[in-house]
Structures are given as structure tokens and as C-alpha cells.
Write an enzyme that holds these catalytic residues in place. Sequence first.
Site, PDB file in Angstrom:
ATOM      1  N   HIS A  92      13.522  15.094  17.891  1.00 17.72           N
ATOM      2  CA  HIS A  92      12.566  14.748  16.961  1.00 17.72           C
ATOM      3  C   HIS A  92      11.692  15.914  16.925  1.00 17.72           C
ATOM      4  CE1 HIS A  92      10.135  12.736  14.057  1.00 17.72           C
ATOM      5  NE2 HIS A  92       8.987  12.855  15.063  1.00 17.72           N
ATOM      6  N   SER A  93      11.151  16.571  15.706  1.00 16.85           N
ATOM      7  CA  SER A  93      10.201  17.480  15.472  1.00 16.85           C
ATOM      8  C   SER A  93      10.386  18.653  16.360  1.00 16.85           C
ATOM      9  CB  SER A  93       8.844  16.812  15.802  1.00 16.85           C
ATOM     10  OG  SER A  93       7.701  17.608  15.358  1.00 16.85           O
ATOM     11  N   PHE A  94       9.397  18.949  17.425  1.00 20.94           N
ATOM     12  CA  PHE A  94       9.621  19.909  18.511  1.00 20.94           C
ATOM     13  C   PHE A  94      11.084  19.869  19.161  1.00 20.94           C
ATOM     14  CE2 PHE A  94       8.935  21.299  22.630  1.00 20.94           C
ATOM     15  CZ  PHE A  94       8.562  22.629  22.791  1.00 20.94           C
TER      16      PHE A  94
END
Length: 247
Positions: A92-94
Site C-alpha cells: 500500500h502506497s510506499f
Amino acid sequence: MTATVGHSRWLPFPDTEGGLRLYCLPHAGGSASAFRPWIGRIPGVSVLPVQYPGRETRLRETPHVDIPSLASELAEALLADAQDAPYAVYGHSFGALTAFEVLHVIRGLGGPMPSHLIVSGFSAPQSEDFADDAVTDEEIIALLRDLGGTPEQYLTDRRILKMIMPPLRADLTAKVAYRYMPRPELDVPILALGGIEDQQATYDSMRGWADQTTAGFGLHPLNGGHFAVLEQPEETLRVIAGALRRS
């Protein structure tokens, strides 16, 4: 650290639910605890949250400030843990960007590839702008407020900020330093989960992940913003479980 000795540090919460292993990589500044509520929630799948250095159970370790070194160590750890078992990788995300680079490292090592790459909260890396990001404490706090998902009392408590700021700044530094390198597409299906109200990784921008695979792409909308996957675990896990069943 060698993967054969230290890979358990990357995976602090064991799960013996099933044969397929789902490694979950958290967002910038995040920890394995973000995915701990998912353990035991997907029948036949062992959910294994990843712990980056510099937080929670690895608080005394120095966090990585570049994605290549993080991806290299993590790839070896995941291969050591999975061995011959089937596995998938979610970020998720990074964590999505890190997962993408982990798969390229694994391919370079000649290791067995995962059944799926699942991503959320991060635009396709070939279209992302990495140069302009929060670096000062004030900018980081403002970013966290914009993204949501962080209680306001955490952002105004100096003691809490002292704990969460170093790994968060390290992750953001790694993201800013990242430079996308065009390479052959992955022969791994990619499933992208997009929050329709996410202002950082817009739903439409998630479509670009299709260009990173030759093995099929799916995009699923979630109601909510940047942390919709964590705020709606039932829907998120339902979609992930469906994708893994088809692998």
C-alpha cells in the site's frame, strides 16, 4: 544480515492459515501492525505483514533511506521464508512501490515469482512525480493531515511525533530519491485497488499499472480516500481473496 538468519525479523506475526502466503508491505512510516487485523481473515491464505527496520519490533534498527537497498534485503527475506510455497505480494502506497521493486529484484535473482502483485494508494511508477515531496516536519505533518488515517492527537503530541517521524522521514527520503528505470514488464498479474476519493493516487492514475505486466491487470474501486483499503477491510479482503483464488 542474511535472509536465512534474519528473515523472521521482517515477518513478526506468524500466520499458519494456509499454503499461499500473502506478504503485506505497509505505507510510508507504517508498520506491520497495520495489517495485523487481516491475519486469519482470508481462508487458505497466510497473511504475513512485513516489518521495515526502524519501527515497532525493529525500532532499534536504522531505517532504509533508499528503495533499492530496502527491496534487495526484503526480496531475499521473502524468498527465504516462502521457499517452495506459493506466494503473493501486496503493498500500500510506499509499500506498493517497494513491492514493485522487490519483484524486479526477485526476477533478477532467478527466484520463483509470486502469483500476484497487488497494489493500492500509489500511481504507476512510470507516471509518478518523485521529486516534489514533504521533507520538513511541518510539511510531513500537513501531508499526514491531507491523507487522513492518522489521529489528530498523534500529530500534536511531541512524544508520539518523536517516535513516528524518523521512519516516516526515512521512507519519504527513499521515495524522493527513487528514479524509475524502464525494464521489461513483469510476467505477474497485477491487481490495483483505488480509492475513488484518493487525491494522492487518483483512481484513474492507478490504470497505469497495466503497463507493468504482461500477465493481466485488474482495477477495483473502493469508496474512500488514501487509506480506503484499511478503512474497508471486508471489501478489500474480499477482492484480494477473489484474485488469489483465480491464481
